[in-house]
Design an enzyme around this catalytic site. Structure first.
Site, PDB file in Angstrom:
ATOM      1  N   ASP A 101       0.805  -1.219   0.000  1.00 45.30           N
ATOM      2  CA  ASP A 101       0.000   0.000   0.000  1.00 45.30           C
ATOM      3  C   ASP A 101       0.842   1.275   0.000  1.00 45.30           C
ATOM      4  OD1 ASP A 101      -2.495  -1.158  -0.264  1.00 45.30           O
ATOM      5  OD2 ASP A 101      -2.586  -1.660   1.856  1.00 45.30           O
ATOM      6  N   ASP A 163      -6.383  -5.266  -4.642  1.00 45.24           N
ATOM      7  CA  ASP A 163      -6.180  -3.854  -4.302  1.00 45.24           C
ATOM      8  C   ASP A 163      -4.902  -3.284  -4.933  1.00 45.24           C
ATOM      9  OD1 ASP A 163      -7.288  -5.667  -2.437  1.00 45.24           O
ATOM     10  OD2 ASP A 163      -7.432  -4.142  -0.887  1.00 45.24           O
TER      11      ASP A 163
HETATM   12  N1  GLY Z   1      -7.034  -1.964   0.586  1.00 50.62           N
HETATM   13  C1  GLY Z   1      -7.799  -2.381   1.690  1.00 50.62           C
HETATM   14  C2  GLY Z   1      -9.240  -2.155   1.534  1.00 50.62           C
HETATM   15  O1  GLY Z   1      -9.743  -1.984   0.458  1.00 50.62           O
HETATM   16  O2  GLY Z   1      -9.935  -2.157   2.544  1.00 50.62           O
END
Ligand code: GLY
Length: 384
Positions: A101, A163
């Site tokens: 992330d 994600d």
């Molecule tokens: N990337 C984590 C979520 O979408 O909650």
């Protein structure tokens, strides 16, 4: 960036967008005075709960402030966004659990600032972050490793998650900025892996796909934040829509645009009458059907990007769908007149399987909503 914008003319903004923008600006002017240079994630009982700067959502608040600054040139918002970015220095230098992330975190802070102001220090920070993201690539399985173990018994060395499609723009940007194609090569290999392993024929997606980290062989899939392995987590679908549309924008690879459309058609076919998705599209009877407004907001941004990249007649379909979602979020899910609520958009669901942050405003829902309205009003510059 490849030259694939087919809809060079931006359609007129719907009339309601002007009021929406004023409502957003008014509310953020108020909330920013309490939140300041801190890191909101989910609003509970009207107030955003603040997280540590290493949490994956750290970029969304400063990113939202940059969206507003871009138009208002409000120096107070700019300095809050810059202060948030500076705090991430401590994360990149002294925190050993940074995960994939990194893309969300530094794209909406350092890349956004560099694009808007040309700040060299921000460019340096974003390139450092891109190098760390590259370091998570597993060349045997062609995937960027998602997380670090959440507890001492967990082995997630071979986990990739949908994600990450939204983290790839940091790599594409790094290649454009340095003229070194290695970053882009990694992003393309990850995106191709997603096409092969995450997308189902009906346009839904897996949240987590697992690989043997030594051989790279696919070993299975997991439900993750969705209800179950074969269910259809709506925010995951929206990560795929927008992420694939962005990968197409940077590479011109037709497969990515086709994938963005396929996931978009699935997403749109699953929407309830008010156009705002339930947190998972395949829930058995009896499981609460909380909405996830953040999935709607992110998908709308993806739909707008698809609309720009297809021919104008086809583009109308995707733009109209995005407008319906954003209008529903504004008119039925907003908290504009509620001074006691800091969130902009109500009814997001962050993690139903762990019963966390259900039916509440989420900072990424707010961010994508503001990005979507900004785009409807004519802005085409993306931080991604
Ligand atoms: N990337 C984590 C979520 O979408 O909650």
């Amino acid at each position: 960036m490849s030259e694939i914008t087919k809809n060079a003319v931006t359609p007129a903004a719907p009339a309601w967008c002007e009021q929406a923008w004023k409502d957003i600006a008014g509310k953020v002017d108020r909330t920013s005075r309490r939140i300041g240079a801190r890191f909101p994630h989910a609003s509970q009982a009207g107030q955003y709960v603040l997280e540590e700067p290493h949490w994956w959502t750290a970029g969304f608040w400063p990113g939202l402030l940059w969206l507003l600054y871009r138009e208002s040139k409000d120096e107070r918002l700019r300095s809050i966004a810059e202060e948030c970015e500076a705090q991430l220095d401590g994360v990149i230098s002294a925190y050993y659990r940074l995960d994939h992330d990194i893309g969300f975190m530094w794209t909406l802070t350092s890349v956004a600032r560099f694009k808007l102001t040309g700040e060299e220090e921000s460019k340096r920070r974003a390139l450092l972050a891109a190098n760390l993201l590259m370091g998570r690539f597993n060349p045997q399985g062609n995937f960027i490793r998602a997380w670090n173990p959440w507890n001492e018994h967990q082995d997630n060395r071979g986990w990739a998650i949908i994600d990450c499609m939204m983290n790839l723009p940091l790599l594409y940007w790094a290649s454009e900025t340095t003229a070194d194609p290695r970053y882009k090569h990694v992003a393309i290999r990850h995106a191709d892996m997603v096409l092969a392993n995450f997308l189902r024929p009906d346009g839904s997606v897996y949240h987590i796909v697992t690989f043997d980290p030594e051989t790279g062989e696919r070993t299975g899939a997991l439900g993750g934040q969705g209800y179950a392995e074969h269910s259809a987590w709506s925010r995951g679908t929206s990560w795929a829509i927008y992420g694939m549309a962005l990968s197409y924008r940077y590479t011109g690879k037709q497969e990515y645009l086709d994938a963005a459309k396929r996931t978009a058609h699935f997403f749109l076919s699953q929407l309830p009458e008010d156009h705002v998705p339930v947190w998972d599209f395949r829930l058995p009877e009896g499981v609460p059907q909380y909405r996830d407004s953040s999935a709607g907001a992110c998908a709308a941004c993806g739909l707008l990007l698809i609309a720009e990249q297809v021919d104008p007649v086809e583009g109308k379909f995707y733009r109209a769908a995005a407008e319906r979602i954003l209008h529903a979020l504004y008119s039925q899910y907003g908290a504009w007149d509620d001074e006691a609520e800091e969130g902009l958009v109500l009814h997001g669901t962050s993690h139903y399987p762990e019963r966390r942050n259900m039916d509440v405003p989420l900072i990424y829902g707010d961010y994508y909503f503001v990005e979507g309205i900004s785009r409807l009003r004519g802005s085409r510059e993306l931080f991604w």
